[in-house]
Design a protein around this motif. Structure first.
Motif, PDB file in Angstrom:
ATOM      1  N   ARG A  54       0.833  -1.203   0.000  1.00 37.45           N
ATOM      2  CA  ARG A  54       0.000   0.000   0.000  1.00 37.45           C
ATOM      3  C   ARG A  54       0.871   1.259   0.000  1.00 37.45           C
ATOM      4  O   ARG A  54       0.614   2.217  -0.738  1.00 37.45           O
ATOM      5  N   LEU A  55       1.927   1.281   0.809  1.00 40.33           N
ATOM      6  CA  LEU A  55       2.806   2.445   0.872  1.00 40.33           C
ATOM      7  C   LEU A  55       3.549   2.658  -0.442  1.00 40.33           C
ATOM      8  O   LEU A  55       3.756   3.801  -0.875  1.00 40.33           O
ATOM      9  N   ALA A  56       3.949   1.551  -1.088  1.00 38.52           N
ATOM     10  CA  ALA A  56       4.628   1.678  -2.383  1.00 38.52           C
ATOM     11  C   ALA A  56       3.714   2.315  -3.415  1.00 38.52           C
ATOM     12  O   ALA A  56       4.147   3.174  -4.206  1.00 38.52           O
ATOM     13  N   VAL A  57       2.451   1.906  -3.428  1.00 39.22           N
ATOM     14  CA  VAL A  57       1.482   2.467  -4.370  1.00 39.22           C
ATOM     15  C   VAL A  57       1.224   3.932  -4.078  1.00 39.22           C
ATOM     16  O   VAL A  57       1.161   4.773  -4.984  1.00 39.22           O
ATOM     17  N   ASP A  59       3.216   6.053  -2.607  1.00 44.15           N
ATOM     18  CA  ASP A  59       4.392   6.864  -2.937  1.00 44.15           C
ATOM     19  C   ASP A  59       4.507   7.134  -4.428  1.00 44.15           C
ATOM     20  O   ASP A  59       5.067   8.158  -4.837  1.00 44.15           O
ATOM     21  N   MET A  60       4.009   6.217  -5.245  1.00 48.22           N
ATOM     22  CA  MET A  60       4.096   6.416  -6.691  1.00 48.22           C
ATOM     23  C   MET A  60       3.198   7.560  -7.151  1.00 48.22           C
ATOM     24  O   MET A  60       3.517   8.258  -8.110  1.00 48.22           O
ATOM     25  N   GLY A  61       2.079   7.773  -6.473  1.00 46.59           N
ATOM     26  CA  GLY A  61       1.192   8.872  -6.844  1.00 46.59           C
ATOM     27  C   GLY A  61      -0.072   8.405  -7.523  1.00 46.59           C
ATOM     28  O   GLY A  61      -0.336   7.199  -7.642  1.00 46.59           O
ATOM     29  N   ASP A  62      -0.861   9.363  -7.989  1.00 47.33           N
ATOM     30  CA  ASP A  62      -2.143   9.069  -8.616  1.00 47.33           C
ATOM     31  C   ASP A  62      -1.931   8.275  -9.908  1.00 47.33           C
ATOM     32  O   ASP A  62      -1.174   8.716 -10.789  1.00 47.33           O
ATOM     33  N   PRO A  63      -2.577   7.103 -10.072  1.00 48.65           N
ATOM     34  CA  PRO A  63      -2.337   6.281 -11.265  1.00 48.65           C
ATOM     35  C   PRO A  63      -2.784   6.945 -12.558  1.00 48.65           C
ATOM     36  O   PRO A  63      -2.162   6.752 -13.608  1.00 48.65           O
ATOM     37  N   VAL A  64      -3.863   7.731 -12.521  1.00 51.52           N
ATOM     38  CA  VAL A  64      -4.327   8.400 -13.735  1.00 51.52           C
ATOM     39  C   VAL A  64      -3.320   9.459 -14.174  1.00 51.52           C
ATOM     40  O   VAL A  64      -3.026   9.620 -15.364  1.00 51.52           O
ATOM     41  N   THR A  65      -2.751  10.196 -13.198  1.00 55.43           N
ATOM     42  CA  THR A  65      -1.746  11.208 -13.534  1.00 55.43           C
ATOM     43  C   THR A  65      -0.506  10.568 -14.138  1.00 55.43           C
ATOM     44  O   THR A  65       0.034  11.037 -15.159  1.00 55.43           O
ATOM     45  N   VAL A  66      -0.037   9.484 -13.532  1.00 57.45           N
ATOM     46  CA  VAL A  66       1.137   8.786 -14.059  1.00 57.45           C
ATOM     47  C   VAL A  66       0.854   8.241 -15.452  1.00 57.45           C
ATOM     48  O   VAL A  66       1.662   8.378 -16.381  1.00 57.45           O
ATOM     49  N   GLY A  67      -0.321   7.600 -15.613  1.00 58.87           N
ATOM     50  CA  GLY A  67      -0.669   7.039 -16.913  1.00 58.87           C
ATOM     51  C   GLY A  67      -0.826   8.102 -17.978  1.00 58.87           C
ATOM     52  O   GLY A  67      -0.435   7.902 -19.138  1.00 58.87           O
ATOM     53  N   GLN A 443      14.484   4.121 -15.027  1.00 59.63           N
ATOM     54  CA  GLN A 443      13.736   4.223 -13.782  1.00 59.63           C
ATOM     55  C   GLN A 443      14.002   5.581 -13.146  1.00 59.63           C
ATOM     56  O   GLN A 443      15.133   6.021 -13.027  1.00 59.63           O
ATOM     57  N   ARG A 444      12.929   6.191 -12.738  1.00 60.13           N
ATOM     58  CA  ARG A 444      13.011   7.447 -12.002  1.00 60.13           C
ATOM     59  C   ARG A 444      12.234   7.273 -10.725  1.00 60.13           C
ATOM     60  O   ARG A 444      11.186   6.635 -10.722  1.00 60.13           O
ATOM     61  N   LYS A 445      12.660   7.811  -9.665  1.00 58.21           N
ATOM     62  CA  LYS A 445      11.983   7.605  -8.396  1.00 58.21           C
ATOM     63  C   LYS A 445      10.639   8.327  -8.369  1.00 58.21           C
ATOM     64  O   LYS A 445      10.458   9.374  -8.932  1.00 58.21           O
ATOM     65  N   ARG A 446       9.758   7.697  -7.639  1.00 53.36           N
ATOM     66  CA  ARG A 446       8.460   8.262  -7.319  1.00 53.36           C
ATOM     67  C   ARG A 446       7.626   8.544  -8.552  1.00 53.36           C
ATOM     68  O   ARG A 446       7.336   7.666  -9.310  1.00 53.36           O
ATOM     69  N   LEU A 447       7.311   9.829  -8.820  1.00 51.05           N
ATOM     70  CA  LEU A 447       6.263  10.139  -9.777  1.00 51.05           C
ATOM     71  C   LEU A 447       6.725  10.183 -11.229  1.00 51.05           C
ATOM     72  O   LEU A 447       5.930   9.974 -12.119  1.00 51.05           O
ATOM     73  N   ARG A 448       7.963  10.497 -11.521  1.00 56.41           N
ATOM     74  CA  ARG A 448       8.355  10.818 -12.890  1.00 56.41           C
ATOM     75  C   ARG A 448       8.949   9.609 -13.599  1.00 56.41           C
ATOM     76  O   ARG A 448       9.877   8.975 -13.122  1.00 56.41           O
ATOM     77  N   LEU A 449       8.384   9.322 -14.795  1.00 57.56           N
ATOM     78  CA  LEU A 449       8.900   8.283 -15.670  1.00 57.56           C
ATOM     79  C   LEU A 449       9.060   8.887 -17.057  1.00 57.56           C
ATOM     80  O   LEU A 449       8.285   9.751 -17.450  1.00 57.56           O
TER      81      LEU A 449
END
Length: 454
Positions: A54-57, A59-67, A443-449
């Motif tokens: 849960r914490l890993a998810v 930390d990654m941020g909002d899935p729609v924003t990332v997608g 690989q970029r940490k957290r939100l940015r790919l």
């Protein structure tokens, strides 16, 4: 939107935003590795497996924003067949003007209408190759810029052009404004509703009842669609009740202030124009008389009348057997078709437009890419309502002026084609013009790919 608790659910949500099908496996695989690394780090810190995931998810941020950010890299092939059909429908409008508005075409020049068709084609292709995610990322700036632009253009644009611009753009701008507050709770919901007020006020400046009606009806549908999927995070049923309560309260207030009496009068005259056939019901009365007898050409002595510029009328007197076509203005091109060719060509044209917009709507609502789904919904509602209003006008229900989308042959055609190009740009992910990237996703940490091409 419900909170994503697991890596699998998170990846599913991200994948739904990526329209480039051939890029999805690579992106999801790299993102999954990153999430697993994050989860393993939390496990080393002594977290329970469920909590670590849960914490890993989170930390990654909002899935729609990332997608949505990942979706920006797609490079699909053009869909020339769909674009060509739109150009063909717009070209029909020029043909109809030449056939049924000969005096107006001679006065303005045929090049004016051919220029509208050319500019509309350029606008459609420009919007088709435009990245709709840019509008989404800067939705609030687009909203403010549109308001500023319409205020400035009001002083320089002819009212007809100004109304066409408002009627076409405002529902889309409102939809983008709404999406920018997704997940913001009740505060976001209230700000979305308040954002519709300046748009509605702008429609009343000229005023334009048709633009206001398109904005209010499409805005209500878009808002109900969003709260029905709990985009604000306030609860589906609470959101729906609140969204429906706002127009109910507005109508109650207008009724108490007497503003609806004018609307009731309009509806009464529209339904029974013979009650005021020399005043507000003039056009409706003429059109209803016209539809009682629609041969290919009308003879002298029939019930017919020819409407010029929507205002003046010339009654055809008896005598002789000369056949004469009926000459209507821009808004009455559908009726002109029926006067010259009968019902079948008119029904074919309406079916072609209606089928086109219905196809856009169905395909758009099937999109996993949420911002694109909202854009297509706003565009199809705009063009669909314009079609409905135009059909009602031509059949004698004269509530306010309206023109059939695409086939009017002027500035509105340019704007309509641009809207369709934007809607079609959402579907460009169905095919890919470039090969799969040659290297792995860094690989970029957290939100940015980021994807890099070689």
């Amino acid at each position: 939107m419900p909170e994503r608790k697991t890596i699998a659910a998170y990846l599913e949500a991200v994948q739904g935003q990526i329209r480039w099908k051939r890029a999805r496996p690579l992106l999801v695989r790299e993102l999954e590795r990153h999430l697993e690394d994050q989860r393993d780090d939390f496990l080393k810190e002594g977290k329970a497996p469920d909590e670590a995931e849960r914490l890993a998810v989170e930390d990654m941020g909002d899935p729609v924003t990332v997608g949505t950010e990942l979706d920006r890299v797609h490079r699909p092939r053009p869909q020339w067949g769909l674009l060509g059909l739109t150009i063909a429908l717009a070209a029909i409008g020029v043909v109809l003007l030449v056939l049924f508005r000969q005096s107006y075409v001679q006065q303005m020049g045929i090049m004016r209408f051919l220029a509208s068709l050319g500019l509309g084609t350029v606008a459609m292709l420009g919007m088709y190759f435009f990245d709709v995610s840019r509008l989404v990322r800067h939705a609030r700036a687009v909203y403010i810029g549109t308001l500023a632009m319409t205020v400035l253009l009001r002083a320089v644009l002819y009212p007809t052009y100004y109304n066409a611009l408002m009627s076409a753009l405002y529902p889309l701008i409102y939809a983008l404004w709404l999406y920018s507050f997704r997940g913001k709770g009740w505060k976001g919901f209230v700000l979305v509703i308040l954002g519709g007020v300046p748009l509605a006020v702008s429609c009343e400046v000229i005023p334009s009842m048709s633009s206001l009606s398109v904005l209010l009806l499409s805005g209500l549908v878009v808002t109900l669609y969003a709260v029905g999927r709990d985009w604000f995070g306030v609860g589906r049923w609470k959101g729906l009740a609140s969204a429906l309560a706002i127009p109910a309260l507005l109508l109650t207030w207008l009724l108490s202030q007497g503003y609806l009496s004018s609307l009731r009068g309009r509806l009464q005259i529209a339904l029974h124009p013979e009650q005021d056939k020399l005043g507000r019901g003039f056009r409706g009365f003429i059109l209803q008389a016209f539809w009682q007898d629609v041969p290919p050409l009308r003879q002298h002595g029939s019930v017919g009348a020819a409407v010029h510029a929507g205002v003046r009328v010339r009654v055809l007197t008896s005598g002789g057997q000369e056949m004469r076509p009926i000459d209507f203005s821009h808004g009455f091109l559908p009726a002109s078709m029926a006067a010259a060719w009968g019902w079948v060509p008119l029904l074919v044209l309406l079916a072609a437009l209606g089928g086109r917009f219905l196809w856009l709507l169905v395909k758009g609502l099937r999109q996993s890419y949420l911002p694109g789904r909202l854009v297509v919904l706003a565009v199809t509602l705009t063009l669909g309502l314009q079609t409905l209003f135009s059909a009602a006008l031509n059949f004698g229900f004269v509530l306010f002026s309206a023109s059939l989308p695409l086939v009017v042959g002027n500035f509105q055609t340019v704007v309509d084609m641009a809207l369709i190009g934007l809607a079609l740009s959402v579907f460009r992910g169905d095919s890919v013009a470039r090969e799969e990237p040659g290297g792995p996703l860094p690989q970029r940490k957290r939100l940015r790919l980021r994807i890099e091409y070689q």
